[in-house]
Design an enzyme around this catalytic site. Structure first.
Site, short mmCIF file in Angstrom:
data_model
loop_
_atom_site.label_atom_id
_atom_site.label_comp_id
_atom_site.label_asym_id
_atom_site.label_seq_id
_atom_site.Cartn_x
_atom_site.Cartn_y
_atom_site.Cartn_z
CD GLU A 435 38.65 30.06 42.43
OE1 GLU A 435 38.59 29.42 43.49
OE2 GLU A 435 39.51 30.92 42.20
CG ASP A 508 41.73 27.29 43.21
OD1 ASP A 508 41.38 26.09 43.16
OD2 ASP A 508 42.08 27.95 42.21
CG ASP A 510 44.04 30.82 45.59
OD1 ASP A 510 42.81 31.06 45.74
OD2 ASP A 510 44.55 30.62 44.48
CG ASP A 512 42.62 35.39 43.30
OD1 ASP A 512 42.73 36.44 43.98
OD2 ASP A 512 43.17 35.22 42.19
#
Ligand code: 1YM
Length: 642
Positions: A435, A508, A510, A512
């Site tokens: 990503e 990541d 998180d 997203d």
């Protein structure tokens, strides 16, 4: 066969016994096998006779009891088997039913036998394969009794052993399977019986089946199955964990007078992508489909396309929906009752009667049409769903074509953003789907380019919440991925062409990142399922913290781990929290996430398609939290330190 006890037997008796003896010599010919499956067949045969009596309109309740010795008792409240002397055999009709092969269907007033596979010969087959078998008939205020032993030898002919109220009628059969035949044992499986009785109750609406089972410890379980809604209740049950698109079912239950075929179908759409369609003929699951399923598909295709055109959901110039588009998210049960079914196929699980096609298509077609006219709101939803399915199908085809332009020379068409590895050996090659461009840059620099390829994905590749599966194919990154993998997509995937045996998703830690990971898994599940099934998909686990004191460095993958390292170092330590992969430099990325010696990868395997379907329909929903939980829970991870 003839011993002292039955030395008085006449010629016809001997013929009878030879018949039953034939069953004992070749039981497999009658009940398939003498394994556990064959053993259960005995129960099905007797219960089928009660079901027939209920379908003929005389019985309402069937009791089945299995005790801990493996004695099975089946009782119904029908007319009771005929007890008079049978003119051909000269013994009671009951005795004839249980001793003459092929007797069953030929008796009685022409009502055809619906249930089961043996068409009325079942009772004598069960008798032949039993250590002993007793029949009680409740009829005319009397209880009639007959007992057979040792594979169907009449112990004593039918006699009256008691009285009962005149209004009590019915038949009861008790038997103990012969352990000499069933050498693997005569223990019944609670669950197998439970599921079949539940299914029979769904398939024969209004028939009550009371099932009691005593296990080896003497513990008793009892269940009553009664579904007045028939297949509607069956479909409701099958959809119990789904989000359904409409409450009212599409439902027909009709007798075609010309052919004497009864057609019952219930169908209901849910918001998943998977078709769940089951068909039955005379209560037998036709696993290979056949003409009733063909009729079903004809009706679906004809009626929904017509409605869509008539109501301008489809323009005249538009392509029709394909049947597959109309099956997406559809749960349906098709059950027909046929006087003379013909089965074909590998396992005789395919209905062959050609007249059935039209009968089902006509009856169901009218039913679907009626539903659409009466439920315009639901009709719209169903058609919109088909529209998405059809778009996804067309997009998948285009993507397939686009990625297949130059199949012989994969190298030349590889995506520009791919930093490929030099190895051409898929078994050692890995591809990191990363990503973000900056993390992609670090990964490209930090990797071992001999066997590690890197494909960066641009930031947030799609508005994941709103992305429908068909839009996924518009996405350049997704296309790059398909090209890089090299094995094609959809139906004509060739797993042997997969260029990397490790596909590592690196996002990541998180929200997203979780979204992107979810989208990736959804995409892989829908279009590259064999890649997941083959165990080629992994999720990288980058650390969340770096805890450092002097030269000593620890990477922590959770808050708890971080606390541990803080305790270890006591004082003077530095903590870095990685907000994203982009914050790591190439060396750090290698040390933590790329180096096969130290990295942690989670392997994604999807254990069973049903479960996965549920998870993915949930994933495509609006809720974010369950989606994130899914990544942790539903993709079953095995930690591998490779
Ligand atoms: C526990 C098993 O076998 N019930 C049963 C069987 C029959 C009848 C009723 C019955 C059928 C008919 C007329 C008919 C059978 N009869 C025959 C045969 N329960 C169980 N209940 N009267 C009673 O079909 O016309 C075979 S099975 F051959 F006698 F008609």
């Amino acid at each position: 066969m003839v011993n002292e006890k039955n030395a008085h037997y006449t010629d016809s008796d001997i013929q009878v016994l030879e018949g039953l003896e034939a069953v004992r010599v070749r039981p497999g010919m009658y009940i398939g096998s003498t394994s556990e499956k064959g053993l259960h067949h005995l129960v099905w045969e007797i219960v089928d006779n009660s079901i027939d009596e209920a379908l003929a309109g005389y019985a309402t309740t069937i009791n089945v009891n299995v005790d801990k010795e493996g004695v099975v008792t089946v009782r119904d409240d029908g007319r009771g088997m005929p007890v008079g002397i049978h003119e051909k055999t000269g013994v009671s009709t009951v005795e004839t039913i249980f001793t003459v092969l092929h007797a069953g269907g030929k008796f009685g007033g022409g009502a055809y036998k619906v249930s089961g596979g043996l068409h009325g010969v079942g009772a004598s087959v069960v008798n032949a394969l039993s250590e002993w078998l007793e029949v009680r008939v409740y009829l005319g205020g009397e209880i009639h009794y007959i007992r057979f032993e040792n594979g169907g030898h009449t112990k004593e002919p039918l006699k009256v052993i008691g009285t009962c109220p005149k209004e009590v009628t019915g038949s009861e059969v008790r038997f103990k399977a012969d352990p000499e035949i069933f050498k693997e044992g005569t223990d019944y499986d609670y669950q197998t019986l439970y599921e079949r009785f539940r299914q029979l109750a769904f398939l024969n609406k209004g028939i009550k089946i009371v099932y009691t089972f005593e296990d080896k410890d003497g513990e008793k379980k009892e269940h009553t199955f009664l579904y007045t809604g028939g297949l509607k209740e069956y479909v409701h049950f099958l959809n119990r964990n789904k989000n359904v698109l409409h409450q009212d079912m599409i439902y027909v239950d009709e007798l075609d007078k010309d052919t004497n075929i009864t057609v019952e179908v219930a169908m209901q759409y849910n918001d998943s992508y998977v078709a769940n369609i089951y068909s039955f003929c005379n209560n037998i699951n036709t696993v290979e489909g056949g003409t009733h399923e063909e009729g079903f598909r004809l009706a679906l295709n004809r009626v929904i396309n017509k409605y869509a055109k008539d109501n301008k959901f489809l323009k005249d110039s538009d392509e029709n929906f394909q049947t597959d588009d109309l099956k997406e998210g559809l749960t349906a049960v098709i059950s027909i009752k046929h006087p003379n079914p013909q089965y074909e196929g590998q396992t005789k699980g395919k209905l062959g009667n050609s007249e059935v096609r039209k009968v089902v298509s006509n009856i169901l077609g009218e039913g679907i049409e009626r539903f659409l006219l009466e439920h315009p709101q639901e009709a719209k939803q169903i058609i919109e769903k088909a529209q998405l399915a059809s778009k996804a199908r067309i997009a998948a085809r285009k993507a397939r074509e686009a990625t297949r332009k130059d199949p012989l020379d994969v190298g030349s068409s590889l995506p520009g953003k791919l930093a490929d590895c030099s190895s051409k050996d898929p078994t050692i090659s890995e591809i990191y789907i990363v990503e973000g461009n900056s993390a992609g840059g670090s990964a490209k620099m930090g990797r071992n380019s001999t066997f590690q390829a890197v494909l960066p994905l641009r930031g947030k590749i799609l508005n994941v919440e709103k992305a429908r599966i068909d839009r996924i194919f518009d996405n350049a990154e997704i296309r790059s991925m398909i090209t890089a993998f090299g094995c094609g997509v959809g139906d004509d995937i060739d797993i042997n062409k997969l260029r990397y045996h490790k596909i590592v998703i690196m996002t990541d830690a998180d929200v997203d990142g979780a979204h992107i990971c979810t989208l990736m898994l959804t995409f892989l599940f829908r279009f590259l399922r064999p890649v997941i099934e083959g165990g080629y998909v992994y999720i990288a686990m980058p650390p969340l913290f770096k805890v450092q004191k002097g030269n000593a460095v620890r990477y922590a993958y959770s808050d708890e781990e971080c606390e541990e390292y803080k305790k270890e170092f006591v004082t003077n330590f530095k903590i870095q929290r990685y907000k994203g992969l982009g914050e790591m430099d190439p060396e750090q990325l290698w040390e933590t996430t790329l180096d096969p010696k130290v990295r942690t990868l989670k392997r994604v395997t999807i254990e069973d398609a049903m479960e996965a379907d549920e998870a993915f329909s949930m994933l495509m929903g609006e809720e974010v939290e369950p989606r994130r939980n899914f990544i942790v829970e539903n993709a079953h991870f095995a930690t591998l330190d490779i």
